[in-house]
Design a protein around this motif. Structure first.
Motif, short mmCIF file in Angstrom:
data_model
loop_
_atom_site.label_atom_id
_atom_site.label_comp_id
_atom_site.label_asym_id
_atom_site.label_seq_id
_atom_site.Cartn_x
_atom_site.Cartn_y
_atom_site.Cartn_z
N ASN A 384 0.86 -1.18 -0.10
CA ASN A 384 0.15 0.02 0.05
C ASN A 384 0.89 1.20 -0.06
O ASN A 384 1.95 1.34 0.75
CB ASN A 384 -0.88 -0.21 1.23
CG ASN A 384 -1.91 -1.00 1.22
OD1 ASN A 384 -2.42 -1.36 0.11
ND2 ASN A 384 -2.18 -1.65 2.45
N ARG A 385 0.50 2.32 -0.83
CA ARG A 385 1.25 3.31 -0.87
C ARG A 385 0.41 4.49 -1.27
O ARG A 385 -0.66 4.69 -1.83
CB ARG A 385 2.37 3.35 -2.02
CG ARG A 385 3.54 4.08 -1.81
CD ARG A 385 4.63 3.81 -2.82
NE ARG A 385 5.20 2.87 -2.62
CZ ARG A 385 5.62 1.73 -3.31
NH1 ARG A 385 5.95 2.32 -4.86
NH2 ARG A 385 6.34 0.62 -3.12
N ASP A 386 0.60 5.55 -0.23
CA ASP A 386 -0.21 6.98 -0.54
C ASP A 386 -0.05 7.63 -1.79
O ASP A 386 1.05 7.32 -2.64
CB ASP A 386 0.23 8.06 0.40
CG ASP A 386 -0.24 7.93 1.73
OD1 ASP A 386 -1.35 7.12 1.83
OD2 ASP A 386 0.10 8.14 2.56
N PRO A 387 -0.98 8.29 -2.48
CA PRO A 387 -0.94 8.64 -3.83
C PRO A 387 0.46 9.76 -3.96
O PRO A 387 0.54 10.38 -3.18
CB PRO A 387 -2.13 9.41 -4.06
CG PRO A 387 -2.77 9.76 -2.92
CD PRO A 387 -2.44 8.56 -1.94
N ILE A 388 1.04 9.74 -5.03
CA ILE A 388 1.95 10.83 -5.50
C ILE A 388 1.36 12.22 -5.66
O ILE A 388 0.49 12.41 -6.54
CB ILE A 388 2.85 10.40 -6.53
CG1 ILE A 388 3.64 9.13 -6.29
CG2 ILE A 388 3.71 11.59 -6.76
CD1 ILE A 388 4.20 8.57 -7.44
N LEU A 389 1.75 13.18 -4.84
CA LEU A 389 1.17 14.41 -4.77
C LEU A 389 1.73 15.45 -5.65
O LEU A 389 2.90 15.26 -5.96
CB LEU A 389 1.22 15.26 -3.31
CG LEU A 389 0.77 14.10 -2.24
CD1 LEU A 389 0.78 15.10 -0.76
CD2 LEU A 389 -0.76 13.91 -2.56
N MET A 390 0.90 16.44 -5.96
CA MET A 390 1.41 17.64 -6.82
C MET A 390 1.06 18.89 -6.54
O MET A 390 0.05 18.85 -5.82
CB MET A 390 0.93 17.33 -8.23
CG MET A 390 -0.53 17.28 -8.56
SD MET A 390 -0.89 17.02 -10.22
CE MET A 390 -0.40 18.45 -11.19
N SER A 391 1.81 19.85 -6.78
CA SER A 391 1.15 21.25 -6.72
C SER A 391 0.41 21.94 -7.76
O SER A 391 0.90 21.67 -8.98
CB SER A 391 2.62 21.96 -6.10
OG SER A 391 2.01 23.49 -6.44
N LEU A 392 -0.39 22.75 -7.29
CA LEU A 392 -1.20 23.34 -8.43
C LEU A 392 -0.88 24.75 -8.84
O LEU A 392 -1.42 25.58 -9.42
CB LEU A 392 -2.57 23.30 -7.87
CG LEU A 392 -3.29 22.13 -7.86
CD1 LEU A 392 -4.79 22.29 -7.54
CD2 LEU A 392 -3.54 21.33 -9.27
N LYS A 393 0.43 25.27 -8.13
CA LYS A 393 0.95 26.45 -8.19
C LYS A 393 1.18 26.90 -9.85
O LYS A 393 1.68 26.32 -10.30
CB LYS A 393 2.30 26.75 -7.19
CG LYS A 393 2.50 28.20 -7.27
CD LYS A 393 3.74 28.37 -6.08
CE LYS A 393 3.99 29.72 -5.89
NZ LYS A 393 5.05 29.86 -4.85
N GLU A 394 0.69 28.02 -9.73
CA GLU A 394 1.04 28.62 -11.35
C GLU A 394 0.59 27.75 -12.31
O GLU A 394 1.20 27.55 -13.59
CB GLU A 394 2.35 28.87 -11.52
CG GLU A 394 3.10 30.01 -10.62
CD GLU A 394 4.47 30.44 -10.57
OE1 GLU A 394 5.15 29.51 -11.55
OE2 GLU A 394 5.14 31.08 -10.09
N GLY A 395 -0.56 26.89 -12.16
CA GLY A 395 -1.14 25.99 -13.06
C GLY A 395 -0.25 25.03 -13.48
O GLY A 395 -0.59 24.53 -14.55
N TYR A 396 0.62 24.53 -12.57
CA TYR A 396 1.69 23.42 -12.83
C TYR A 396 0.96 22.11 -13.19
O TYR A 396 0.18 21.61 -12.37
CB TYR A 396 2.42 23.33 -11.87
CG TYR A 396 3.43 22.23 -11.79
CD1 TYR A 396 3.31 21.22 -10.84
CD2 TYR A 396 4.56 22.15 -12.94
CE1 TYR A 396 4.14 20.04 -11.25
CE2 TYR A 396 5.37 20.95 -12.90
CZ TYR A 396 5.06 19.94 -12.07
OH TYR A 396 6.06 18.87 -12.20
#
Length: 475
Positions: A384-396
């Motif tokens: 089991n592994r948590d989802p890989i997160l991403m940033s929404l900064k500047e529409g990235y």
């Protein structure tokens, strides 16, 4: 001690819904009239898919998001199913892959070309057969690529490994039709609601039931995991036939933490949860409004915020993933509302009013992105592994480099847990037994009519033969 009202501070207390203008809607779409309790709509950052009304099989439209306005009547469709399409879901990691399920007992995987369809698509990249009756639900695993769950009217949930194109597990603990499926954050738990009025929390790889609630006072219809809070929320009907929501502890389903009546309308309540803002949205089928609440960690747990109202009733709602939102407008959620009477798909943005035009980090925390955390083999082996997160900064947006490759395989028997799913027919439901009974009665009456006609003809021939023998010419 004098009574004092309790005020709560919340950054989302002024969230409001904003419907798109007519030119930014999708018009002229023959939305399906099927009464199945699903959304019939799926959306991601590139495409909008809608199940349509069609003759001679099932079909759905796939429209690029920028192609708003009126859709031509002869617009290309995905039309390979032999029965009505009941559910569609986009792959969370590959944006041009969509799964569909149908009354023809199949689940199919489609690859949408870049820029959308130019002609009707009839050939799926993968056809999955394992259910013996129609398939009502499909769900992608939230952290693992190429793992798909399907629930059929044979009371079974099948887990498909799309890398081999076959079911690898079968969950066979339900005694009636499965109404809803929901995963927790890392996909290690699966919650289901069933027509047998039971709420279950399962370990999907083993099919073991960890918790089970018999909902006699609260007939559950829909369930959703509330992110990483270890709580579940269900919508259903109370014993007085009023619409109701209930909050549960996932580790103890003996009693709900709270139950709250919503109203006396009859339409099904669809719950949507945003783990980033801890906001819950409730939309009723056939209603024009969307209520929204904030979920807290302490009593009373549920705080009413506001309500978006519209005179047009909704048949279903698609939800845009987080990475497809407009962060410059402080948009925290976006619905795509199906208005059957107008043949219209209307985007509705939920916006947090802010004066500053800079990026608002407090309402846009790191969110699950478009990269899988696990391979199918890793997840099936117990990881089991948590989802890989991403940033929404500047529409990235991180472009996923994953490509779907359909396995090459021959059609054969499907054996899971020592059972051939194509041969193992489940017990008939009451309605099916009645239909079979009436068909057999009609067949018996038809055969009796044929026999009586033959008896009459035989008597006629016997009488003619007797008259012939007694005639003077023969004497």
């Amino acid at each position: 001690m004098s009574w004092r009202p309790q005020y709560r501070s919340s950054k989302f207390r002024n969230v409001y819904g904003k419907a798109a203008s007519r030119e930014h809607c999708f018009d002229g779409i023959p939305i399906t009239k099927n009464v199945h309790d699903n959304h019939f709509c799926a959306v991601n950052a590139r495409f909008l898919a809608i199940v349509t009304e069609s003759a001679g099989g099932g079909s759905f439209l796939v429209i690029p998001l920028e192609q708003t306005g009126r859709i031509e009547p002869n617009y290309p469709k995905v039309c390979g199913h032999q029965g009505n399409v009941l559910d569609i879901k986009w792959n969370p990691f590959i944006e041009n892959i969509i799964a569909s399920c149908s009354e023809d007992t199949s689940v199919r995987i489609w690859e949408i070309p870049e820029g959308g369809l130019k002609r009707n698509m009839t050939e799926a990249v993968l056809e999955l057969y394992g259910h013996s009756r129609r398939v009502g639900l499909v769900e992608w695993h939230p952290t693992t690529n190429n793992i798909l769950f399907s629930a059929g009217y044979d009371y079974k949930v099948l887990i498909w490994n799309l890398e081999v194109g076959e079911p690898v597990k079968m969950i066979d603990c339900h005694s009636d039709v499965i109404l809803c499926m929901s995963f927790n954050t890392d996909g290690s738990l699966l919650a289901t609601t069933c027509k047998d009025k039971r709420l279950r929390v399962l370990e999907p790889r083993s099919g073991r039931v960890l918790q089970e609630a018999s909902c006699k006072n609260h007939r559950v219809n829909r369930v959703v995991f509330l992110g990483s809070t270890k709580r579940l929320l269900t919508t259903g009907v109370s014993r007085w036939n009023t619409r109701q929501i209930a909050l549960w502890d996932q580790e103890d389903l003996s009693m709900p933490l709270i139950e709250e009546e919503i109203d006396g309308l009859s339409g099904l309540l669809f719950p949507f949860y945003d783990a980033d803002t801890h906001m819950l949205y409730l939309a009723g089928k056939g209603d024009g409004n969307i209520r929204y609440y904030e979920i807290g960690s302490e009593k009373p747990y549920l705080s009413y915020l506001m309500e978006f109202r519209s005179p047009a009733p909704q048949k279903g709602l698609g939800v845009m993933p987080k990475h497809g939102l407009d962060v410059s407008a402080c948009e925290v959620f976006r619905f795509y509302k199906l208005i059957t009477l107008k043949g219209l798909i209307e985007p509705i943005s939920m916006i947090v009013p802010r004066r500053s035009e800079t990026y608002q980090e407090d309402i846009y925390p790191m969110t699950p992105g478009t990269e899988p955390a696990l391979t199918p083999d890793e997840w099936l082996s117990g990881v089991n592994r948590d989802p890989i997160l991403m940033s929404l900064k500047e529409g990235y947006k991180r472009n996923s480099k994953i490509v779907f490759k359909a396995p090459v395989r021959e059609k054969k028997s499907v054996v899971v847990n020592g059972i051939d799913l194509l041969e193992n027919v489940p017990p008939r439901t009451e309605n099916e037994l009645l239909r079979m009974f009436f068909r057999q009665q009609d067949e018996i009456r038809r055969l009796k009519d044929e026999l009586s006609q033959k008896d009459i003809r035989i008597r006629q021939l016997q009488l003619e033969l007797k008259n012939f023998r007694n005639s003077p010419k023969n004497n």
